[in-house]
Scaffold this motif. Sequence first.
Motif, PDB file in Angstrom:
ATOM      1  N   ASN A 325      35.127  -0.681  35.693  1.00 57.45           N
ATOM      2  CA  ASN A 325      33.750  -0.945  36.143  1.00 57.45           C
ATOM      3  C   ASN A 325      32.795   0.186  35.755  1.00 57.45           C
ATOM      4  OD1 ASN A 325      31.841  -2.638  37.339  1.00 57.45           O
ATOM      5  ND2 ASN A 325      32.001  -1.599  39.313  1.00 57.45           N
ATOM      6  N   ILE A 326      33.008   0.752  34.563  1.00 58.11           N
ATOM      7  CA  ILE A 326      32.122   1.795  34.047  1.00 58.11           C
ATOM      8  C   ILE A 326      31.013   1.112  33.253  1.00 58.11           C
ATOM      9  CG2 ILE A 326      31.931   3.784  32.509  1.00 58.11           C
ATOM     10  CD1 ILE A 326      34.746   4.524  33.236  1.00 58.11           C
ATOM     11  N   LYS A 327      29.842   1.099  33.810  1.00 59.02           N
ATOM     12  CA  LYS A 327      28.713   0.388  33.216  1.00 59.02           C
ATOM     13  C   LYS A 327      27.938   1.316  32.283  1.00 59.02           C
ATOM     14  CE  LYS A 327      28.320  -2.669  37.213  1.00 59.02           C
ATOM     15  NZ  LYS A 327      28.976  -3.779  36.509  1.00 59.02           N
ATOM     16  N   PRO A 328      27.300   0.759  31.248  1.00 58.22           N
ATOM     17  CA  PRO A 328      26.590   1.607  30.281  1.00 58.22           C
ATOM     18  C   PRO A 328      25.445   2.398  30.878  1.00 58.22           C
ATOM     19  CG  PRO A 328      26.089  -0.721  29.921  1.00 58.22           C
ATOM     20  CD  PRO A 328      27.222  -0.671  30.896  1.00 58.22           C
ATOM     21  N   GLN A 329      24.823   1.881  31.939  1.00 58.12           N
ATOM     22  CA  GLN A 329      23.700   2.613  32.528  1.00 58.12           C
ATOM     23  C   GLN A 329      24.153   3.915  33.194  1.00 58.12           C
ATOM     24  OE1 GLN A 329      24.461  -0.584  33.134  1.00 58.12           O
ATOM     25  NE2 GLN A 329      24.167  -1.159  35.290  1.00 58.12           N
ATOM     26  N   PHE A 330      25.451   4.067  33.426  1.00 52.79           N
ATOM     27  CA  PHE A 330      25.947   5.299  34.033  1.00 52.79           C
ATOM     28  C   PHE A 330      25.813   6.491  33.094  1.00 52.79           C
ATOM     29  CE2 PHE A 330      29.211   2.815  36.827  1.00 52.79           C
ATOM     30  CZ  PHE A 330      28.156   2.305  37.569  1.00 52.79           C
ATOM     31  N   PHE A 331      25.800   6.237  31.785  1.00 52.81           N
ATOM     32  CA  PHE A 331      25.810   7.350  30.829  1.00 52.81           C
ATOM     33  C   PHE A 331      24.885   7.134  29.630  1.00 52.81           C
ATOM     34  CE2 PHE A 331      29.151   4.354  29.834  1.00 52.81           C
ATOM     35  CZ  PHE A 331      29.046   4.174  28.465  1.00 52.81           C
ATOM     36  N   SER A 332      24.778   5.896  29.143  1.00 48.68           N
ATOM     37  CA  SER A 332      24.058   5.680  27.881  1.00 48.68           C
ATOM     38  C   SER A 332      22.555   5.558  28.060  1.00 48.68           C
ATOM     39  CB  SER A 332      24.587   4.416  27.179  1.00 48.68           C
ATOM     40  OG  SER A 332      24.333   3.253  27.943  1.00 48.68           O
ATOM     41  N   PHE A 333      22.073   5.403  29.284  1.00 45.99           N
ATOM     42  CA  PHE A 333      20.624   5.340  29.505  1.00 45.99           C
ATOM     43  C   PHE A 333      19.967   6.607  28.980  1.00 45.99           C
ATOM     44  CE2 PHE A 333      16.770   6.122  31.894  1.00 45.99           C
ATOM     45  CZ  PHE A 333      16.137   4.893  31.908  1.00 45.99           C
ATOM     46  N   ARG A 334      20.538   7.759  29.339  1.00 43.09           N
ATOM     47  CA  ARG A 334      19.984   9.041  28.873  1.00 43.09           C
ATOM     48  C   ARG A 334      20.204   9.209  27.381  1.00 43.09           C
ATOM     49  NH1 ARG A 334      23.254  12.531  31.255  1.00 43.09           N
ATOM     50  NH2 ARG A 334      24.379  13.121  29.344  1.00 43.09           N
ATOM     51  N   TRP A 335      21.376   8.829  26.891  1.00 48.00           N
ATOM     52  CA  TRP A 335      21.657   8.963  25.453  1.00 48.00           C
ATOM     53  C   TRP A 335      20.585   8.285  24.610  1.00 48.00           C
ATOM     54  CZ3 TRP A 335      27.606   7.611  24.777  1.00 48.00           C
ATOM     55  CH2 TRP A 335      28.367   8.600  25.427  1.00 48.00           C
ATOM     56  N   ILE A 336      20.318   7.020  24.943  1.00 36.53           N
ATOM     57  CA  ILE A 336      19.437   6.204  24.109  1.00 36.53           C
ATOM     58  C   ILE A 336      17.970   6.582  24.323  1.00 36.53           C
ATOM     59  CG2 ILE A 336      18.675   3.848  23.621  1.00 36.53           C
ATOM     60  CD1 ILE A 336      21.496   2.921  24.444  1.00 36.53           C
ATOM     61  N   THR A 337      17.571   6.729  25.578  1.00 39.11           N
ATOM     62  CA  THR A 337      16.163   7.001  25.883  1.00 39.11           C
ATOM     63  C   THR A 337      15.702   8.335  25.311  1.00 39.11           C
ATOM     64  OG1 THR A 337      16.372   5.730  27.935  1.00 39.11           O
ATOM     65  CG2 THR A 337      14.462   7.173  27.728  1.00 39.11           C
ATOM     66  N   LEU A 338      16.536   9.363  25.430  1.00 39.67           N
ATOM     67  CA  LEU A 338      16.157  10.710  25.008  1.00 39.67           C
ATOM     68  C   LEU A 338      16.723  11.080  23.648  1.00 39.67           C
ATOM     69  CD1 LEU A 338      16.555  12.625  28.397  1.00 39.67           C
ATOM     70  CD2 LEU A 338      14.597  11.335  27.527  1.00 39.67           C
ATOM     71  N   LEU A 339      17.304  10.118  22.936  1.00 39.76           N
ATOM     72  CA  LEU A 339      17.839  10.360  21.591  1.00 39.76           C
ATOM     73  C   LEU A 339      18.836  11.511  21.576  1.00 39.76           C
ATOM     74  CD1 LEU A 339      14.525  10.049  19.508  1.00 39.76           C
ATOM     75  CD2 LEU A 339      16.087   8.239  20.218  1.00 39.76           C
ATOM     76  N   LEU A 340      19.642  11.596  22.649  1.00 41.99           N
ATOM     77  CA  LEU A 340      20.708  12.592  22.776  1.00 41.99           C
ATOM     78  C   LEU A 340      20.182  14.027  22.851  1.00 41.99           C
ATOM     79  CD1 LEU A 340      23.222  11.077  20.197  1.00 41.99           C
ATOM     80  CD2 LEU A 340      23.374  10.943  22.691  1.00 41.99           C
ATOM     81  N   SER A 341      18.916  14.199  23.184  1.00 38.84           N
ATOM     82  CA  SER A 341      18.329  15.543  23.186  1.00 38.84           C
ATOM     83  C   SER A 341      18.865  16.419  24.310  1.00 38.84           C
ATOM     84  CB  SER A 341      16.801  15.453  23.293  1.00 38.84           C
ATOM     85  OG  SER A 341      16.417  14.797  24.487  1.00 38.84           O
TER      86      SER A 341
END
Length: 459
Positions: A325-341
């Motif tokens: 039950n590991i959902k993408p919003q747990f980690f990838s929201f920041r990755w994508i929104t901030l371009l991994l900055s």
Amino acid sequence: MCCISYLMRCDIQYIYHNNYTSLQKSYAWPTVYMAGSRKLIEDLISHPRINEVDFRKACFQGIPDGCGLRSTCWKILLNYLPFKRSDWDDILEKQRGAYAQFIKTMIVNPNEGQGGGEAVDHPLSSEPQSSWSEYFKENEVLSQIDKDVRRLCPDLSFFQQPTNYPAAHCSQSLRTRVEQANLQAMQVTKSKTGASHLASTRKRRPSDDDGYYKILPQGQEAHWEVCERILFIFALLNPGIAYVQGMNEVLGPIYYTFVTDGKESEEHAEADAFFCFTGLMSDIKDNFIKLLDFSQCGISHNMNRLMELVRVSDPQLHACLVERNIKPQFFSFRWITLLLSQDFLYPEIQRLWDSFFADEHRFQFLLFFCCAMMVAQRTRLIQGDFIDNMKVLQRYPIETDIYHLLQLACQIRDGKLSLQPVPRPENKDSEGSTNNANATHQPPVARILGGLLSRVKNR
């Protein structure tokens, strides 16, 4: 290669608090890593009409460090400069002049410029068209920007240092507005005995001791203050989106690159960074607009696309993430929104953004790279539990080699990825294997509650 990358990143972290010039000199990737050719890019941009396809391909492979090319290439890739070289001088003069005008007309008090005579507008006016009403709304936005930029990349001392090209009159004006925006609002209240007293309706202003950057003496201006001015002007010019927390993390690498890429680039870094940031936001702004979260262009759609890439590229890893039950919003929201900055060091971010900006499909490669980040940690993710997985994904391992990730992302993009199954660890306690497995796959909160309930039953 991973060992070399790990040692180099440790050295960088050690000197990250020192002067940014030492950071640049110490971060010298081995020649084998530098796939981008300085001569090739210089030849491409020397033509009267730059070949867009060849230029993007060359930049995608990486723009060489320390030769003043990256700032120029980013201006082209972010649509600030056209591919027709003869138009550059006119465009730069026009845009830099326009930005100077923005500063002059926007970072002022609303009552400035009003002629003498009867005062028709004042701070206590209740008129909807009152310029003071707009002024106070803008101050709320400025207050949020100020809090964020004063914490911009705290591991790097660059943003705390004074700029060589301060706009003293502008910085003082903004400093005054920030002070006004952070004044504690007071209201009169009455106690049970009927005594009147003043009560604060706003939390105290964060101080320098809380980890916020300090304000330099009058006449000097820190780099974070320049970023604050850029973001504030952007918010005023784009009221539909204004400012959203995280935009400071997107602006930071652009401004840092322009300041540190040579004296000519540094002199006009503020104006150039503003227009490049504006161009970048035109591509990724949908990720910052909450109303578009579940649309075809919103952040939720992009996170689902990432998980679909993982499912196609690594079915075993995808099945484990779904099972836990590991959902993408747990980690990838920041990755994508901030371009991994926020997930890599600035020199690494510069190299990654070379490829992201040069991507002809505009940040589609970002999703391939995020997928590669997960695939690169597939053994730890598959053999770990919920907590282990969240630690890896929310705080990506420092020893990872970004050039390995870039190569892996290209393999995923081209459909050439070949993976072997990862053995799942067996539970040592065979009797409680089922219970242990269920507990492992439960979120931490559910696991804690389950433990409390079991203690109550035992009592």
